[in-house]
Design an enzyme around this catalytic site. Structure first.
Site, PDB file in Angstrom:
ATOM      1  N   LYS A 237      35.202  31.723  42.463  1.00 22.51           N
ATOM      2  CA  LYS A 237      36.533  32.176  42.859  1.00 22.51           C
ATOM      3  C   LYS A 237      36.662  33.680  42.733  1.00 22.51           C
ATOM      4  O   LYS A 237      35.849  34.365  42.100  1.00 22.51           O
ATOM      5  CB  LYS A 237      37.612  31.486  42.022  1.00 22.51           C
ATOM      6  CG  LYS A 237      37.746  30.011  42.308  1.00 22.51           C
ATOM      7  CD  LYS A 237      38.017  29.723  43.780  1.00 22.51           C
ATOM      8  CE  LYS A 237      39.385  30.160  44.234  1.00 22.51           C
ATOM      9  NZ  LYS A 237      39.603  29.919  45.683  1.00 22.51           N
TER      10      LYS A 237
ATOM     11  N   GLU B 232      33.886  33.170  52.469  1.00 23.97           N
ATOM     12  CA  GLU B 232      34.729  32.534  53.491  1.00 23.97           C
ATOM     13  C   GLU B 232      34.742  33.253  54.821  1.00 23.97           C
ATOM     14  O   GLU B 232      35.233  32.699  55.815  1.00 23.97           O
ATOM     15  CB  GLU B 232      36.166  32.372  52.975  1.00 23.97           C
ATOM     16  CG  GLU B 232      36.994  33.644  52.913  1.00 23.97           C
ATOM     17  CD  GLU B 232      36.832  34.415  51.613  1.00 23.97           C
ATOM     18  OE1 GLU B 232      37.580  35.386  51.409  1.00 23.97           O
ATOM     19  OE2 GLU B 232      35.950  34.044  50.795  1.00 23.97           O
TER      20      GLU B 232
END
Length: 372
Positions: A75, A118
């Site tokens: 993360k 991403e």
């Protein structure tokens, strides 16, 4: 190169960025791997498993930051982690900077090169490092929605599959990409009434063929979204524009018009969410109610199943991590051109167009910023 693997500190985040298999591969390429103690415990990967493959275990995150040239995470860095980076380090992780402008400002001030999983994009526009977590998030999204539809959990008391003589629950999925299609797979398996909304008609044809008419497909426009949402028991938002903030396709007025106790699951919350009423929640406090509608908007949905998610993520990221360790950012991009879209920050420059636009920053081409 010295590679560091940190224990994730985002609330209820139990994944880890590298498995013992990944450690072995990187060491075979001549690199050193430093792993923070207990980094893998949440994924049921124990320190001795890392040590058996040659990892060097360090007691504190500060020690890993101090040693590593390349930091691998899952993360986005949390506020307490940002000051620990040093100029010239490489960071490879999920960033979602459009949703976290303060984080972007912090990283721009430390002089690192940050590559976001991403936004790595192949020529066919697929997102190879987002896909495995999107698969997990889509499947959990339907499961979570079914759970919170139960009356004891705040919902309307609807069983998605219904029973003979009672209609099944109505599930509307906005976005027919990886997350949406996997959410649909679980919803169809539960025998729900499923509608997928997407602006890509070719994708809708593909999905209709895949499910042999067991789902309804609708072209995305305001009226179709509104009518479908108002008739839904469960709405799953899985809209994605790589690197950019998610569009707010479900307005607050639409939410007000839904049946009391219906459920919204916002898989797009990592990019700011696609429901106007969403705000990020956590696994420990996953839902809130607004206008009598239950909202599930957990920012790290795959963290609920960290063992599965960690192995799926490493399967996808490891070849790129090896390339970055072997050749640095410039050399890795030469060998894997899709990585260029993943470069979000180089020093004080924002180097992804969508991210720069969302943050209101000047865009600098990544190869220019890298001096390549």
């Amino acid at each position: 190169m010295k590679i560091g693997v940190l224990r994730e500190i985002k609330p209820s985040e139990y994944r880890v960025a590298l498995t013992p298999t990944g450690v072995k591969e990187l060491i075979a390429h001549g690199h050193r791997v430093f792993v923070e103690r207990e980094a893998g415990e949440g994924s049921t990967i124990h320190d001795e498993e890392y040590e058996a493959q040659g990892a060097e275990m360090l007691a504190l995150a500060d020690d890993v930051f101090a040693e590593a040239d390349l930091i691998l995470k899952v993360k986005e860095p949390q506020a307490s982690e940002v000051p620990k980076f040093r100029e010239g380090q490489l960071l490879f992780t999920y960033l979602h900077l459009a949703a976290y402008p303060r984080l972007a400002e912090g990283l721009l001030g430390v002089g690192i090169t940050a590559i976001a999983y991403e936004t790595v994009q192949l020529p066919d526009r697929s997102l190879p490092l987002l896909a495995p977590m999107s698969e997990v998030a889509g499947r959990i999204g339907t499961q979570a929605g079914a759970y919170f539809l139960q009356k004891a959990n705040g919902g309307r008391g609807v069983l998605l599959g219904g029973v003979p003589g009672v209609r099944p629950g109505r599930v509307v999925i906005i976005g027919g990409g990886v997350s949406g299609s996997h959410a649909a797979e679980i919803a169809v398996g539960m025998q729900a009434n499923v509608t997928i909304i997407d602006r890509d008609l070719a994708r809708l044809r593909e999905l209709e063929t895949r499910y042999h008419g067991r789902i309804e497909t609708l072209a995305s426009n305001r009226l179709n979204v509104e009518e479908a949402v108002l008739d839904a028991d469960l709405v799953i938002g899985s809209v994605l524009i790589p690197g950019a903030s998610a569009p707010k396709l479900v307005t607050e007025d639409m939410v007000r018009g839904m049946r009391r106790g219906s459920v919204l699951v916002d898989i797009a919350i990592d990019q700011g969410g696609c429901f106007e009423t969403s705000h990020e929640t956590t696994h420990t406090d996953p839902v809130f109610t607004k206008h009598d509608i239950v909202h599930y908007a957990v920012g790290n949905i795959p963290g609920a199943v960290p063992h599965t998610s960690t192995y799926a993520l490493t399967n996808a990221t490891l070849p790129y991590a090896v390339a970055l360790a072997d050749h640095g950012a410039v050399g890795a991009i030469e060998r894997h051109p899709e990585l260029v879209d993943g470069v979000n920050i180089v020093g004080s420059h924002v180097t992804n167009k969508a991210v720069a636009s969302s943050l209101g920053k000047e865009f600098v081409a990544p190869r220019v910023a890298l001096g390549a």
